[in-house]
Every structure is written in structure tokens, then in C-alpha cells.
Design an enzyme around this catalytic site. Structure first.
Site, PDB file in Angstrom:
ATOM      1  N   PRO A  59       0.824  -1.220   0.000  1.00 48.09           N
ATOM      2  CA  PRO A  59       0.000   0.000   0.000  1.00 48.09           C
ATOM      3  C   PRO A  59       0.859   1.273   0.000  1.00 48.09           C
ATOM      4  CG  PRO A  59      -0.598  -1.472   1.831  1.00 48.09           C
ATOM      5  CD  PRO A  59       0.597  -2.070   1.168  1.00 48.09           C
TER       6      PRO A  59
ATOM      7  N   GLU B 110       1.303  -9.135   6.673  1.00 47.29           N
ATOM      8  CA  GLU B 110       2.413  -8.398   7.262  1.00 47.29           C
ATOM      9  C   GLU B 110       3.242  -7.672   6.212  1.00 47.29           C
ATOM     10  OE1 GLU B 110       2.291 -12.187   6.531  1.00 47.29           O
ATOM     11  OE2 GLU B 110       3.094 -12.397   8.560  1.00 47.29           O
TER      12      GLU B 110
ATOM     13  N   ARG C   1      -2.625  -8.325 -20.798  1.00 45.50           N
ATOM     14  CA  ARG C   1      -3.437  -7.975 -21.964  1.00 45.50           C
ATOM     15  C   ARG C   1      -2.734  -7.009 -22.913  1.00 45.50           C
ATOM     16  NH1 ARG C   1      -6.304  -3.662 -21.397  1.00 45.50           N
ATOM     17  NH2 ARG C   1      -8.184  -4.328 -22.465  1.00 45.50           N
TER      18      ARG C   1
ATOM     19  N   ASP D 215      -8.667   1.444 -25.425  1.00 43.83           N
ATOM     20  CA  ASP D 215      -9.227   1.439 -24.080  1.00 43.83           C
ATOM     21  C   ASP D 215      -9.079   2.770 -23.376  1.00 43.83           C
ATOM     22  OD1 ASP D 215      -9.956  -1.204 -24.057  1.00 43.83           O
ATOM     23  OD2 ASP D 215      -8.010  -1.887 -23.325  1.00 43.83           O
TER      24      ASP D 215
HETATM   25 CL1  6GU Z   1      -0.369  -3.754  -3.406  1.00 44.28          CL
HETATM   26  N1  6GU Z   1      -1.140  -4.599  -1.049  1.00 44.28           N
HETATM   27  C1  6GU Z   1      -1.907  -4.541   0.037  1.00 44.28           C
HETATM   28  N2  6GU Z   1      -1.693  -5.405   1.014  1.00 44.28           N
HETATM   29  N3  6GU Z   1      -2.885  -3.655   0.200  1.00 44.28           N
HETATM   30  C2  6GU Z   1      -3.086  -2.804  -0.795  1.00 44.28           C
HETATM   31  C3  6GU Z   1      -2.321  -2.804  -1.965  1.00 44.28           C
HETATM   32  C4  6GU Z   1      -1.320  -3.737  -2.046  1.00 44.28           C
HETATM   33  N4  6GU Z   1      -2.754  -1.840  -2.782  1.00 44.28           N
HETATM   34  C5  6GU Z   1      -3.756  -1.271  -2.139  1.00 44.28           C
HETATM   35  N5  6GU Z   1      -3.968  -1.827  -0.941  1.00 44.28           N
END
Ligand code: 6GU
Length: 223
Positions: free
Chosen positions: A79, A106, A144, A159
Site C-alpha cells: 500500500p 504483514e 493484456r 481502451d
Molecule cells: Cl499492493 N497490497 C496490500 N496489502 N494492500 C493494498 C495494496 C497492495 N494496494 C492497495 N492496498
């Protein structure tokens, strides 16, 4: 492992069978050589959650890299990463080989990042339990763009969000002409291709302005 089954579906399965792409799945636990197959440990300094161990993850990635002459670009789902946009997808699709590292629940010891220098990628500003779903999103969107994967070579080009197209797609209709009092726009039935194209362009712009005005601003922060 049921996620792996999804990888064998339709388009992806077809692309694999036609030798256009190859996908290998590795369980990092295989690189945990102690008797409990420990992959994670409690964070130094305390706090909730567990941290994936650098001395498990790094040898795993290095060994997988060595399976091929092309070490491949290491992508880490997190994230904290840069946002996955079509621009990023296009960038990844140019790579010969990608190694997608995904954590579950984790995070990784920071030294994994310091040593492997992965391309840290997030698929959006929301929380997922694990990186597998994110890895699948990356695989799906990148795959794709590989020549030959889609039946129609052009379909990926037009697209929404592909380079040079920052508009949402227009509304589409097929038969019946009328359903529950809702009619198909007359112009689409006119047979006048010029007029149809004008309508579509207008529809794309109006829709984009209403829903995603920031796309019309031209250059954005990710350009
Ligand atoms: Cl890549 N991983 C995790 N665990 N949560 C996320 C993410 C990735 N992208 C958005 N939320």
C-alpha cells in the site's frame, strides 16, 4: 492456492498455452529452512503485526531470479507503493520478466527493499489483507498488453486510460432498440458513421467531465 486456479482461466490460460506468457508461482515458505518454516517475526521496537524476514525473502527472490538468464524486474505489492495506473502497466508490460513479491497480512523488513530495490506498487488507496489480489491485478492488466494475448490487436489501444486516451469510454447499446421505455439514441441507428463518431466523442467528453474531471486537466502528476 485457490487463487492460482483463477490464473488458469480463459484469456490467461489461452495465452499460457500459446506460449505468449509464462507464469510460475513460488511459495516463499520453501525458503524457510528451520523446522517451523518461519517466514516472519515480531517487529523490533514492538507493535502489532508481524514482519517478513529479510533472510528468508532475499534468498528466495535471488534464487528465483537465477532460474533464468534474465533476472527480471522485481515488483513488490505494498500500500506504500506508487499507484498502478495504465502508464505504469504499460511500463511493466515492456519488461521481459517480472518477479512479483507479495506479502500477506504483514509487511516486509525494510532491508528487503534496501537490498532488492523493488518497484513498490499499490493498486489503490484502500486496504487489502494481502498482496495476492494486487498481484493478480498487475498480472491481468499487464498480460493484456502483450502482443497476441488479446484476440484483436487494436482493442487494447483504444481502451480508456491507454496512453494518448484519457477519456472514459462512451455508452454502448445493442438490441433491443427499446426496453422498458428506454430507447437507444437515434443517432446510433442512423447509419451515418460521421454523426455516430461525433456522438461518441461528445458522450465520452460529457461522461469524463461529469465523473472524472481530473482526467481532462491534461498532464497529471503521474505524467
Ligand atoms: Cl499492493 N497490497 C496490500 N496489502 N494492500 C493494498 C495494496 C497492495 N494496494 C492497495 N492496498
Amino acid at each position: 492456492m485457490s487463487r492460482l486456479l483463477r490464473l488458469s482461466e480463459s484469456l490467461l490460460k489461452d495465452a499460457i498455452e500459446r506460449g505468449l506468457i509464462e507464469i510460475n508461482l513460488y511459495d516463499m515458505r520453501q525458503w524457510a529452512h528451520d523446522k517451523h518454516n518461519t517466514m516472519d517475526d515480531r517487529p523490533f521496537g514492538g507493535g502489532p503485526g508481524m514482519v517478513l524476514k529479510v533472510d528468508r525473502v532475499v534468498p528466495c527472490v535471488e534464487e528465483v531470479q537465477a532460474f533464468s538468464e534474465i533476472p527480471g524486474r522485481v515488483v513488490m505489492t505494498t500500500p506504500q507503493g506508487r499507484l498502478l495506473t495504465q502508464r505504469v502497466v504499460e511500463e511493466l508490460a515492456r519488461e521481459e520478466r517480472l518477479i512479483i513479491l507479495c506479502g500477506r497480512y504483514e509487511g516486509f523488513d525494510q532491508r528487503v527493499v534496501d537490498i532488492l530495490r523493488p518497484d513498490e506498487i499499490s493498486i489503490g488507496d484502500y486496504v487489502l489483507n494481502g498482496g495476492e489480489v494486487a498481484a493478480e491485478v498487475i498480472i491481468d492488466s499487464v498480460m493484456r498488453l502483450i502482443p497476441g494475448v488479446l484476440g484483436d490487436e487494436n482493442s487494447a489501444v483504444v481502451d480508456s486510460f491507454s496512453s494518448g486516451n484519457r477519456l472514459l469510454e462512451e455508452d454502448q447499446y445493442t438490441r433491443p432498440r427499446e426496453y422498458r421505455g428506454l430507447s437507444v439514441p437515434e443517432i446510433l441507428l442512423s447509419g451515418d458513421h460521421g454523426l455516430v463518431e461525433k456522438w461518441r466523442e461528445h458522450n465520452r467528453k460529457v461522461k469524463t467531465f461529469a465523473r472524472r474531471p481530473e482526467l481532462l486537466d491534461g498532464e497529471t502528476s503521474e505524467d
